[in-house]
Design a protein around this motif. Structure first.
Motif, PDB file in Angstrom:
ATOM      1  N   MET A  46       0.827  -1.207   0.000  1.00  0.00           N
ATOM      2  CA  MET A  46       0.000   0.000   0.000  1.00  0.00           C
ATOM      3  C   MET A  46       0.862   1.259   0.000  1.00  0.00           C
ATOM      4  N   LYS A  47       1.963   1.241   0.757  1.00  0.00           N
ATOM      5  CA  LYS A  47       2.858   2.398   0.797  1.00  0.00           C
ATOM      6  C   LYS A  47       3.436   2.654  -0.585  1.00  0.00           C
ATOM      7  N   GLU A  48       3.870   1.603  -1.274  1.00  0.00           N
ATOM      8  CA  GLU A  48       4.420   1.746  -2.621  1.00  0.00           C
ATOM      9  C   GLU A  48       3.363   2.308  -3.584  1.00  0.00           C
ATOM     10  N   ALA A  49       2.142   1.812  -3.470  1.00  0.00           N
ATOM     11  CA  ALA A  49       1.062   2.291  -4.338  1.00  0.00           C
ATOM     12  C   ALA A  49       0.794   3.779  -4.098  1.00  0.00           C
ATOM     13  N   ILE A  50       0.787   4.191  -2.850  1.00  0.00           N
ATOM     14  CA  ILE A  50       0.552   5.599  -2.527  1.00  0.00           C
ATOM     15  C   ILE A  50       1.704   6.453  -3.044  1.00  0.00           C
ATOM     16  N   GLU A  51       2.936   6.000  -2.863  1.00  0.00           N
ATOM     17  CA  GLU A  51       4.104   6.747  -3.358  1.00  0.00           C
ATOM     18  C   GLU A  51       4.026   6.927  -4.870  1.00  0.00           C
ATOM     19  N   LYS A  52       3.679   5.848  -5.590  1.00  0.00           N
ATOM     20  CA  LYS A  52       3.579   5.936  -7.051  1.00  0.00           C
ATOM     21  C   LYS A  52       2.471   6.900  -7.464  1.00  0.00           C
ATOM     22  N   PHE A  53       1.333   6.860  -6.775  1.00  0.00           N
ATOM     23  CA  PHE A  53       0.228   7.759  -7.079  1.00  0.00           C
ATOM     24  C   PHE A  53       0.635   9.210  -6.853  1.00  0.00           C
ATOM     25  N   VAL A  54       1.248   9.494  -5.702  1.00  0.00           N
ATOM     26  CA  VAL A  54       1.646  10.864  -5.383  1.00  0.00           C
ATOM     27  C   VAL A  54       2.711  11.348  -6.370  1.00  0.00           C
ATOM     28  N   ASP A  55       3.681  10.502  -6.706  1.00  0.00           N
ATOM     29  CA  ASP A  55       4.697  10.873  -7.701  1.00  0.00           C
ATOM     30  C   ASP A  55       4.049  11.234  -9.034  1.00  0.00           C
ATOM     31  N   ALA A  56       3.101  10.420  -9.475  1.00  0.00           N
ATOM     32  CA  ALA A  56       2.420  10.672 -10.750  1.00  0.00           C
ATOM     33  C   ALA A  56       1.642  11.982 -10.699  1.00  0.00           C
ATOM     34  N   GLU A  57       0.969  12.244  -9.584  1.00  0.00           N
ATOM     35  CA  GLU A  57       0.211  13.493  -9.453  1.00  0.00           C
ATOM     36  C   GLU A  57       1.143  14.698  -9.436  1.00  0.00           C
ATOM     37  N   GLU A  58       2.299  14.572  -8.785  1.00  0.00           N
ATOM     38  CA  GLU A  58       3.270  15.671  -8.767  1.00  0.00           C
ATOM     39  C   GLU A  58       3.825  15.925 -10.169  1.00  0.00           C
ATOM     40  N   ARG A  59       4.111  14.855 -10.918  1.00  0.00           N
ATOM     41  CA  ARG A  59       4.590  15.013 -12.306  1.00  0.00           C
ATOM     42  C   ARG A  59       3.508  15.659 -13.166  1.00  0.00           C
ATOM     43  N   ARG A  60       2.256  15.245 -12.990  1.00  0.00           N
ATOM     44  CA  ARG A  60       1.147  15.817 -13.755  1.00  0.00           C
ATOM     45  C   ARG A  60       1.015  17.315 -13.462  1.00  0.00           C
ATOM     46  N   ALA A  61       1.100  17.699 -12.194  1.00  0.00           N
ATOM     47  CA  ALA A  61       0.996  19.111 -11.818  1.00  0.00           C
ATOM     48  C   ALA A  61       2.160  19.915 -12.397  1.00  0.00           C
ATOM     49  N   ALA A  62       3.364  19.343 -12.371  1.00  0.00           N
ATOM     50  CA  ALA A  62       4.534  20.031 -12.950  1.00  0.00           C
ATOM     51  C   ALA A  62       4.350  20.212 -14.452  1.00  0.00           C
ATOM     52  N   PHE A  63       3.823  19.196 -15.132  1.00  0.00           N
ATOM     53  CA  PHE A  63       3.572  19.290 -16.563  1.00  0.00           C
ATOM     54  C   PHE A  63       2.543  20.387 -16.851  1.00  0.00           C
ATOM     55  N   GLN A  64       1.484  20.433 -16.062  1.00  0.00           N
ATOM     56  CA  GLN A  64       0.460  21.461 -16.256  1.00  0.00           C
ATOM     57  C   GLN A  64       1.038  22.860 -16.063  1.00  0.00           C
ATOM     58  N   ARG A  65       1.942  23.019 -15.061  1.00  0.00           N
ATOM     59  CA  ARG A  65       2.596  24.319 -14.862  1.00  0.00           C
ATOM     60  C   ARG A  65       3.443  24.684 -16.070  1.00  0.00           C
ATOM     61  N   GLU A  66       4.174  23.685 -16.626  1.00  0.00           N
ATOM     62  CA  GLU A  66       4.985  23.930 -17.820  1.00  0.00           C
ATOM     63  C   GLU A  66       4.130  24.361 -18.998  1.00  0.00           C
ATOM     64  N   VAL A  67       2.996  23.700 -19.182  1.00  0.00           N
ATOM     65  CA  VAL A  67       2.091  24.043 -20.283  1.00  0.00           C
ATOM     66  C   VAL A  67       1.613  25.479 -20.133  1.00  0.00           C
ATOM     67  N   LEU A  68       1.187  25.848 -18.922  1.00  0.00           N
ATOM     68  CA  LEU A  68       0.707  27.213 -18.697  1.00  0.00           C
ATOM     69  C   LEU A  68       1.819  28.238 -18.903  1.00  0.00           C
ATOM     70  N   ASP A  69       3.042  27.916 -18.424  1.00  0.00           N
ATOM     71  CA  ASP A  69       4.184  28.812 -18.633  1.00  0.00           C
ATOM     72  C   ASP A  69       4.492  28.963 -20.119  1.00  0.00           C
ATOM     73  N   SER A  70       4.441  27.862 -20.857  1.00  0.00           N
ATOM     74  CA  SER A  70       4.696  27.905 -22.302  1.00  0.00           C
ATOM     75  C   SER A  70       3.637  28.740 -23.010  1.00  0.00           C
ATOM     76  N   MET A  71       2.405  28.574 -22.604  1.00  0.00           N
ATOM     77  CA  MET A  71       1.314  29.329 -23.222  1.00  0.00           C
ATOM     78  C   MET A  71       1.486  30.818 -22.958  1.00  0.00           C
ATOM     79  N   ARG A  72       1.840  31.190 -21.715  1.00  0.00           N
ATOM     80  CA  ARG A  72       2.082  32.596 -21.394  1.00  0.00           C
ATOM     81  C   ARG A  72       3.232  33.149 -22.223  1.00  0.00           C
ATOM     82  N   ASP A  73       4.306  32.348 -22.352  1.00  0.00           N
ATOM     83  CA  ASP A  73       5.468  32.772 -23.144  1.00  0.00           C
ATOM     84  C   ASP A  73       5.068  32.992 -24.598  1.00  0.00           C
ATOM     85  N   TYR A  74       4.291  32.078 -25.146  1.00  0.00           N
ATOM     86  CA  TYR A  74       3.823  32.225 -26.534  1.00  0.00           C
ATOM     87  C   TYR A  74       2.972  33.486 -26.692  1.00  0.00           C
TER      88      TYR A  74
END
Length: 107
Positions: A46-74
């Motif tokens: 269960m700990k491993e599953a939670i770690e993987k879920f949280v890691d994936a959510e953090e990567r998704r949030a970072a990607f969304q921030r990059e997309v928004l930053d790229s859009m602002r730059d454009y």
């Protein structure tokens, strides 16, 4: 991964907290089955599953921030690459045995 010799205790030097999670019977059984098959504790599964879920959510949030930053730059500069330019560059990268520089952005 090093495990503590004390059952239910984290390895020394690592802070830990107990958290209660309610699982319905079918999911609890599935976790138990996986834990037995892997010869690990249900807690570690269960700990491993939670770690993987949280890691994936953090990567998704970072990607969304990059997309928004790229859009602002454009929007500020108008600099961009077309999809065809990106595809051509990726094809060149795949065909080449060396690192290929990305084309320059343009208006």
């Amino acid at each position: 991964m090093e495990q503590s010799s004390r059952v239910g205790r984290p390895p020394s030097g690592k802070a830990s907290a107990f958290v209660c999670v309610r699982l319905d019977a079918p999911l609890r059984e599935r976790v138990r089955t996986v834990a037995e098959r892997k010869r690990r504790s249900a807690n570690s599964i269960m700990k491993e599953a939670i770690e993987k879920f949280v890691d994936a959510e953090e990567r998704r949030a970072a990607f969304q921030r990059e997309v928004l930053d790229s859009m602002r730059d454009y929007e500020e500069t108008g600099l961009h690459l077309t999809l065809d330019e990106i595809k051509a560059w990726m094809d060149e990268c795949n065909a080449s045995e060396k690192i290929v520089d990305m084309p320059a952005c343009h208006v």
